[in-house]
Structures are given as C-alpha cells and as structure tokens.
Design a protein around this motif. Structure first.
Motif, mmCIF file in Angstrom:
data_model
loop_
_atom_site.group_PDB
_atom_site.id
_atom_site.type_symbol
_atom_site.label_atom_id
_atom_site.label_comp_id
_atom_site.label_asym_id
_atom_site.label_seq_id
_atom_site.Cartn_x
_atom_site.Cartn_y
_atom_site.Cartn_z
ATOM 1 N N LEU A 146 6.855 12.090 -1.296
ATOM 2 C CA LEU A 146 5.544 11.953 -1.367
ATOM 3 C C LEU A 146 4.944 11.889 0.050
ATOM 4 N N GLU A 147 3.899 13.039 0.070
ATOM 5 C CA GLU A 147 3.301 13.517 1.449
ATOM 6 C C GLU A 147 1.717 12.839 1.415
ATOM 7 N N ILE A 148 1.722 11.575 2.142
ATOM 8 C CA ILE A 148 0.357 11.023 2.222
ATOM 9 C C ILE A 148 -0.608 11.760 3.366
ATOM 10 N N THR A 149 -1.718 12.351 3.103
ATOM 11 C CA THR A 149 -2.291 13.128 4.194
ATOM 12 C C THR A 149 -3.510 12.527 4.661
ATOM 13 N N GLU A 150 -3.874 11.447 3.862
ATOM 14 C CA GLU A 150 -5.091 10.838 4.344
ATOM 15 C C GLU A 150 -4.860 9.217 4.048
ATOM 16 N N VAL A 151 -5.160 8.363 5.104
ATOM 17 C CA VAL A 151 -5.331 6.851 4.748
ATOM 18 C C VAL A 151 -6.689 6.209 5.484
ATOM 19 N N LYS A 152 -7.399 5.652 4.563
ATOM 20 C CA LYS A 152 -8.555 4.928 4.837
ATOM 21 C C LYS A 152 -8.738 3.460 4.482
ATOM 22 N N PRO A 153 -8.929 2.812 5.389
ATOM 23 C CA PRO A 153 -9.247 1.232 4.937
ATOM 24 C C PRO A 153 -10.176 1.024 3.810
ATOM 25 N N TRP A 154 -9.949 0.283 2.809
ATOM 26 C CA TRP A 154 -11.105 0.394 1.894
ATOM 27 C C TRP A 154 -11.729 -1.015 1.472
ATOM 28 N N ALA A 155 -10.970 -1.907 1.463
ATOM 29 C CA ALA A 155 -11.288 -3.380 1.009
ATOM 30 C C ALA A 155 -10.226 -4.436 1.582
ATOM 31 N N PHE A 156 -10.375 -5.652 1.441
ATOM 32 C CA PHE A 156 -9.592 -6.813 1.487
ATOM 33 C C PHE A 156 -9.795 -7.895 0.559
ATOM 34 N N ARG A 157 -8.966 -8.733 0.129
ATOM 35 C CA ARG A 157 -9.065 -9.644 -0.720
ATOM 36 C C ARG A 157 -8.192 -10.855 -0.702
ATOM 37 N N ASP A 158 -8.125 -11.901 -1.209
ATOM 38 C CA ASP A 158 -6.858 -12.866 -1.261
ATOM 39 C C ASP A 158 -6.849 -13.537 -2.531
ATOM 40 N N ASP A 159 -5.763 -14.152 -2.833
ATOM 41 C CA ASP A 159 -5.502 -15.168 -3.901
ATOM 42 C C ASP A 159 -4.002 -15.598 -3.868
ATOM 43 N N ILE A 160 -3.741 -16.497 -4.908
ATOM 44 C CA ILE A 160 -2.435 -17.188 -4.505
ATOM 45 C C ILE A 160 -1.888 -16.654 -5.946
ATOM 46 N N ARG A 161 -0.481 -16.325 -5.807
ATOM 47 C CA ARG A 161 0.236 -15.839 -6.891
ATOM 48 C C ARG A 161 1.745 -16.324 -6.785
ATOM 49 N N VAL A 162 2.104 -16.446 -8.051
ATOM 50 C CA VAL A 162 3.672 -16.784 -8.233
ATOM 51 C C VAL A 162 4.447 -15.503 -8.151
ATOM 52 N N LYS A 163 5.241 -15.371 -7.323
ATOM 53 C CA LYS A 163 6.379 -14.355 -7.387
ATOM 54 C C LYS A 163 7.619 -14.904 -8.091
ATOM 55 N N THR A 164 8.095 -14.014 -8.982
ATOM 56 C CA THR A 164 9.459 -14.043 -9.627
ATOM 57 C C THR A 164 10.492 -13.143 -8.894
ATOM 58 N N TYR A 165 11.543 -13.750 -8.482
ATOM 59 C CA TYR A 165 12.673 -13.245 -7.595
ATOM 60 C C TYR A 165 13.660 -12.838 -8.719
ATOM 61 N N ALA A 166 14.439 -11.651 -8.523
ATOM 62 C CA ALA A 166 15.559 -11.129 -9.384
ATOM 63 C C ALA A 166 16.629 -11.938 -9.977
ATOM 64 N N ILE B 163 -6.256 -3.593 1.250
ATOM 65 C CA ILE B 163 -6.312 -2.104 0.309
ATOM 66 C C ILE B 163 -6.838 -0.883 1.066
ATOM 67 N N PHE B 164 -6.016 0.151 0.878
ATOM 68 C CA PHE B 164 -6.294 1.397 1.445
ATOM 69 C C PHE B 164 -6.437 2.628 0.398
ATOM 70 N N ASP B 165 -7.378 3.534 0.677
ATOM 71 C CA ASP B 165 -7.623 4.597 -0.274
ATOM 72 C C ASP B 165 -6.645 5.896 0.665
ATOM 73 N N CYS B 166 -5.668 6.376 -0.364
ATOM 74 C CA CYS B 166 -4.999 7.192 0.283
ATOM 75 C C CYS B 166 -5.066 8.591 -0.529
ATOM 76 N N ILE B 167 -4.872 9.609 0.101
ATOM 77 C CA ILE B 167 -4.740 10.920 -0.591
ATOM 78 C C ILE B 167 -3.540 11.447 -0.303
ATOM 79 N N SER B 168 -2.637 12.028 -1.576
ATOM 80 C CA SER B 168 -1.415 12.646 -1.444
ATOM 81 C C SER B 168 -1.593 14.120 -1.678
ATOM 82 N N ALA B 169 -0.670 14.848 -1.001
ATOM 83 C CA ALA B 169 -0.649 16.346 -1.081
ATOM 84 C C ALA B 169 0.075 16.738 -2.168
#
Length: 141
Positions: free
Chosen positions: A62-82, A95-101
């Motif tokens: 997957l070829e990412i040709t463009e990366v631009k910072p877009w936004a940020f935010r936070d929260d609390i989440r519960v992660k489940t492991y395998a 969070i980043f806006d990315c374009i792929s070729a």
C-alpha cells in the motif's frame, strides 16, 4: 490507567476510504468496522509511527503518497486482548488524512476483512464509535 498516543490514518483512494473490520476477539472495538492505526512507540515521530502502523497492519504494497495532520481528540476505552484480558486505557488520537496511490492491501490478524468504501455507503456499516465520530467531523456521515 495507562495512556497511549494512537496514530490513525484516514486513507483515501479515488474517493473511497479504507476501513478494516476488527477481529471478533480483540481490540478496542471487536467485530466492528474501523480505521486502522495503533500506538506510538518510544523514539518515533508521529509520521514514523503512522507509516509503521500502516506497514504492519496493511502491508508493504500500500503506497501512501500524502500525509497531512487533520485532528486530534481523546477518550477512555477498554481494550480486549487475544487471551481475553482487558485493560482501560486513556487514548490520545492523532488523526491524519492520507492518500494512497493504490489499493494493494494485505492485512494482519487484527482484522477479519478490509473494504474500500465510498462516503454514501458509510452509514450501512457497523462502524465503531470513534470511526463514526471521525467521519461525522469530516462531514461524511
């Protein structure tokens, strides 16, 4: 409570966005559609972490040709492991806006499926809460 900085690419190619269906048995949003991404490692810049996560989760082709910072935010989440254990984590999303070729994706075990989705079809998917918020903020939902 542990804190993680999470890099999150919104990858777009020719008007469609790359979404990943999370594995049923792990992650923060098991079994739901999400954006890819993951935690930054010590010593990485945000872009280095973003590109590493894309390679690890979506493959080298997957070829990412463009990366631009877009936004940020936070929260609390519960992660489940395998192994079934869980952990509450304070997450800071970068969070980043990315374009792929191209659309060449080989996803890892974190995902069951991937899809390139046009904005009009986003509402029909079981998007996780964080992805719904992101697409709503972008005006796509």
């Amino acid at each position: 409570m542990r804190q993680r900085s999470i890099v999150c690419p919104i990858i777009q190619n020719d008007g469609a966005y790359l979404l990943c269906k999370m594995a049923d048995d792990r992650g923060v949003f098991p079994g739901q559609w999400a954006l890819s991404g993951g935690g930054m490692e010590p010593g990485e810049t945000m872009e280095q972490a973003l590109r590493r996560e894309i390679r690890e989760e979506l493959g080298d082709a997957l070829e990412i040709t463009e990366v631009k910072p877009w936004a940020f935010r936070d929260d609390i989440r519960v992660k489940t492991y395998a192994d079934g254990t869980t952990e509450e984590i304070y997450m800071i999303y970068l969070i980043f806006d990315c374009i792929s070729a191209n659309r060449s994706v080989t996803f890892n075990e974190e995902f069951q499926e991937i899809a390139w989705v046009r904005p009009a079809s986003l509402k029909s998917l079981d998007l996780n809460e964080a992805t719904r918020v992101t697409f709503a903020q972008k005006g796509l939902l």
